[in-house]
Enzyme design. Structure first.
Site, short mmCIF file in Angstrom:
data_model
loop_
_atom_site.label_atom_id
_atom_site.label_comp_id
_atom_site.label_asym_id
_atom_site.label_seq_id
_atom_site.Cartn_x
_atom_site.Cartn_y
_atom_site.Cartn_z
N GLU A 224 0.76 -1.24 -0.08
CA GLU A 224 0.05 -0.38 -0.35
C GLU A 224 0.79 1.01 0.10
O GLU A 224 1.01 1.93 0.97
CB GLU A 224 -1.11 0.35 0.78
CG GLU A 224 -1.68 -1.13 1.21
CD GLU A 224 -3.30 -1.76 0.84
OE1 GLU A 224 -3.27 -0.56 -0.10
OE2 GLU A 224 -3.74 -2.40 0.96
N GLN A 254 -5.98 4.51 -5.07
CA GLN A 254 -6.51 3.79 -4.28
C GLN A 254 -6.02 4.40 -2.74
O GLN A 254 -6.13 3.54 -1.84
CB GLN A 254 -6.13 2.58 -3.77
CG GLN A 254 -7.21 1.55 -4.79
CD GLN A 254 -7.22 0.13 -4.57
OE1 GLN A 254 -7.37 -0.61 -3.02
NE2 GLN A 254 -6.25 -0.63 -5.14
#
Length: 760
Positions: A224, A254
């Site tokens: 991430e 994202q």
DNA sequence: TCTGATTCTGCTTAT
DNA sequence: CAGAATCAGA
């Protein structure tokens, strides 16, 4: 590629390239559902098995404990001889806590430091503001908290800030920051940002320590990566400074944590920091049906801050994305509950494969109610947190004090809980003394328990408490945490202090404590070397997704933020209303694109069925208010999206039809249009959610096209019909005065006004 | 010092 | 509406 190799088999070309890439800085841009976790876990396994790494030489950072746990599990599946505790896969915060537990003493903190959560942080700030004589009218404590955290993310210390203040206001903020820092230090406590910041500080100020860790961590991985903030990135750069052996995986579409300092530039400009970097794109989506992916791609293509990625899938179109319009919030919730029931019954989806996402946690209540009414089992992730309940916080504070008596934050919480006659006056006196002598509250309490400093009755109470704390502190190293817990609970008669155990309220509190006890026992069972410190750290760094256990037969409710990284066969995104889904505050602060990403994250969690819902009006602050559909809904493609009106839909029939289209699978490849223009062409610009016909736009302040109501005849549920005789104020203060037919006048705030214009 | 009641104020998102 | 802050009164 050898046959039957669990690490290198069944990867597509891009995935294979990513897993086996040479050890240069590697950026893997992994679209939603493209097998990101698979790639990262296999790369770790590949490095260990084929590149001569020991498991502990890889430093792998994730953003949630859940993700870390999942990753560990999967690596160990690939490498059965590697024990889980040999792997350094954890959140940034846990990894840093681990480093600091070894080496923080050179920064003037004890190894037994405690971790202050954000509530502790806020009460610490309120505390120092009181001492500085700054009222919370002048500066909102939560604002000061925000400023302090932002400073820490950018690695600015109080002394740095103090030099650049321009106004009295900034001066006060700087003073709060400084006092807060001292206060925390005095309590041997670190807040969340400190965990990162202190590690960075440790490494920059003590190069010999850094060298040790550089030698140990031969490869750094970050999952991430799009959500990494400045201090975290600095940490990564420090650790990899010598060798540049770094793998990062992320998807700029994202990024949803910019308010927490995540900076999209870190991934977009990765090559500026690592010019020799390799880049691999993972673009095949293995998760969602064609219609879902198409809808999500269409929405996200409206963002400008992104690479021009094109995700594609081999999956069939599947069922259309459902867009449900309801009259009120409760109708919306009822529609969702009924849809869930039908989907479970007719499509045989297990409850654990169904999730409901919303933008703000407060929204869960209505959905819980309706699910309960229909007797559908559900669970809420991260709602009213278990660890936030008063009795749980109390006992945890006792454990914190047993672990580290100088933790003033926790000591203040328990010093008079249960009541033992140590009131505000006494405590203030002790705190003042502690400040004057520059020692901790506990040290002063020890002194005062000898008498002569506070009143005789307070002295007795103090003596008893101090003795207890000494005993518990000694026991902390010999007893198991769960044993110490029961010991404390008995010593202070906590259960009895709650009151009559026949009362429901009291009984439920006691049950919560039993539950807490079970959770400690569970921790001891699943941990390699359980300790009080380890348990407390677990609790501090606890996250909502940690509650997620597989195979539990219940529908899962959670915020869009906690949904990141998860997937479900059927996903509802509820409350798709303007102001709520692009959240008003976010839009004000210029983060519309981030809200769109959040919506995108939610949509791409769905594998087979995606249902978006919104309503015409909902209740805010206990007052009803008109609500507009989310502008994002206008960005959906016309094709593959089915719009229905909740009040006129037979859910059973609809779900049946959905099922038909779901299983009418054709194997043909489905590729999305390549460019933004082509994607845009799919959007029928005339599409307007049906609700606009019901909501008179002129009634909503701040909407373009609002006409003045002065002189108009209106109808209101409270007063019946009347004439608008006066209007004034601007923005949210705008009001209308309505004279009813009986001559009485009533003032309405425009933003809440729930009247309709009468014809004629 | 403690209690209950009353007013006040403010809903993102979370490691 | 709900949790926090404040206040009156024992």
């Amino acid at each position: 590629m050898s046959k039957g190799d669990p690490i290198l088999d069944s990867l597509n070309a891009q995935q294979y390239e990513a897993v086996t890439a040479p050890e240069l800085p590697l950026l893997i841009v992994a679209g939603a559902g493209s097998g990101k976790t698979r790639v990262i876990t296999r790369r770790i396994a590949y490095l260990i098995r084929d590149c001569g790494y020991f498991p502990w030489q890889i430093f792998a950072a994730t953003f949630t404990n859940k993700a870390a746990g999942e990753m560990k599990r999967r690596v160990c599946q690939l490498l059965p001889h590697v024990p889980e505790h040999d792997l350094n896969i954890a959140t940034f915060h846990s990894l840093c806590a681990r480093i600091l537990r070894r080496d923080i003493t050179v920064l003037g903190y004890p190894l037994s430091f405690t971790i202050a959560d954000e509530r502790d942080q806020l009460s610490a700030i309120k505390h120092v503001m009181r001492e500085l004589g700054i009222s919370d009218k002048e500066i909102k404590p939560s604002y000061a908290q925000d400023v302090i955290n932002q400073c820490k993310i950018r690695m600015l210390e109080p002394s740095d800030v103090g030099q650049v203040v321009q106004s009295r206001y900034e001066e006060q903020l700087a003073a709060i920051y400084e006092a807060y820092t001292k206060y925390l230090h005095g309590s041997s406590a670190l807040d969340f940002e400190d965990l990162i910041l202190m590690t960075v500080k440790l490494f920059t100020e003590h190069p010999e320590v850094l060298e040790r860790y550089q030698a140990r961590y031969r490869h750094v991985m970050v999952d991430e990566f799009q959500d990494i903030n400045e201090s975290q990135f600095t940490l990564v750069r420090l650790l990899t400074a010598g060798h540049h052996r770094l793998t990062v995986v992320g998807d700029e579409d994202q990024t949803i944590y910019s308010w927490r300092g995540a900076d999209i530039r870190h991934i977009l400009d990765f090559d500026k920091y690592y010019p020799e970097r390799l880049l691999v794109h993972l673009e095949q989506n293995y998760r969602s049906t064609g219609n879902i992916l198409q809808a999500a791609s269409c929405v996200i293509s409206n963002n400008t801050e992104r690479f021009n990625k094109r995700l594609f899938t081999d999956a069939p179109q599947g069922a259309p994305v459902l867009l449900v319009e309801a009259e009120t919030e409760r109708d919306e919730a009822l529609a969702v509950a009924e849809l869930i029931r039908e989907i479970q019954m007719r499509l045989r989806l297990p409850a654990s494969e169904i999730a409901v996402f919303y933008r703000t946690a407060a929204l869960s209540r209505t959905y819980e109610e309706k699910l309960r009414e229909l007797r559908l089992p559900y669970r809420v992730l991260g709602g009213v947190r278990f660890y936030d309940r008063a009795e749980v916080k109390d006992l945890l504070a006792y454990l914190q004090v047993a672990f580290n008596p100088h933790n003033t934050l926790s000591l203040l919480r328990i010093v008079n809980t249960p009541k033992r006659g140590l009131g505000d006056k006494t405590i203030e006196k002790l705190l003042r003394r502690a400040r004057e002598r520059d020692t901790s509250l506990f040290a002063v309490m020890e002194e005062a328990s000898q008498g002569g400093i506070v009143s005789p009755s307070a002295t007795t109470a103090l003596r008893e408490l101090v003795e207890h704390i000494h005993t518990w502190n000694k026991l902390a190293s010999t007893l198991l945490p769960s044993e110490l817990f029961e010991r404390i609970r008995n010593d202070i008669d906590y259960d009895a202090s709650l009151g009559d155990p026949n009362q429901m309220e009291v009984r439920s509190r006691i049950e919560n404590l039993d539950e807490l006890h079970r959770s400690i026992v569970a921790y001891e069972g699943e941990t390699y070397e359980p300790s009080l410190q380890g348990y407390l750290e677990n609790v501090s760094l606890y996250s909502p997704t940690d509650e997620l256990r597989d195979g539990e037969e219940a529908v899962t409710l959670m915020t869009l933020h906690t949904a990141k990284g998860l997937e479900f066969r059927c996903v509802f995104i509820v409350g798709c209303n303007d102001g709520l889904l692009p959240h008003g505050r976010s839009v004000e602060e210029g983060r519309l694109e981030e809200e769109r990403r959040l919506f995108y994250v939610g949509m791409t969690r769905a594998r087979e069925i995606l249902i978006l819902t919104y309503c015409g009006h909902r209740v805010y602050y206990g007052e009803p208010r008109y609500d507009f559909p989310s502008p994002f809904l206008n960005e959906l493609p016309a094709k593959g999206v089915l719009r229905v009106d909740a009040s006129r839909t037979n859910w059973a029939r609809l779900v049946h039809a959905l099922g038909q289209s779901c299983f009418a699978a054709e194997g043909e490849e489905f590729e999305l249009s390549k460019t933004k223009e082509e994607e845009r062409e799919n959007v029928r610009s005339t599409v307007r959610p049906a609700v606009s016909r019901k909501v008179p736009a002129e009634l909503v302040e701040g909407r373009p096209g609002r006409t003045d109501l002065l002189g108009k005849r209106v109808r209101h549920p409270l007063i019946g019909e009347g004439i608008v005789v006066e209007t004034g104020g601007t923005g949210k203060d705008r009001y209308y005065i309505v004279e009813a037919d009986d001559g009485s006048r009533t003032k309405f705030m425009a933003r809440f006004a729930k009247f309709e214009v009468c014809d004629s």
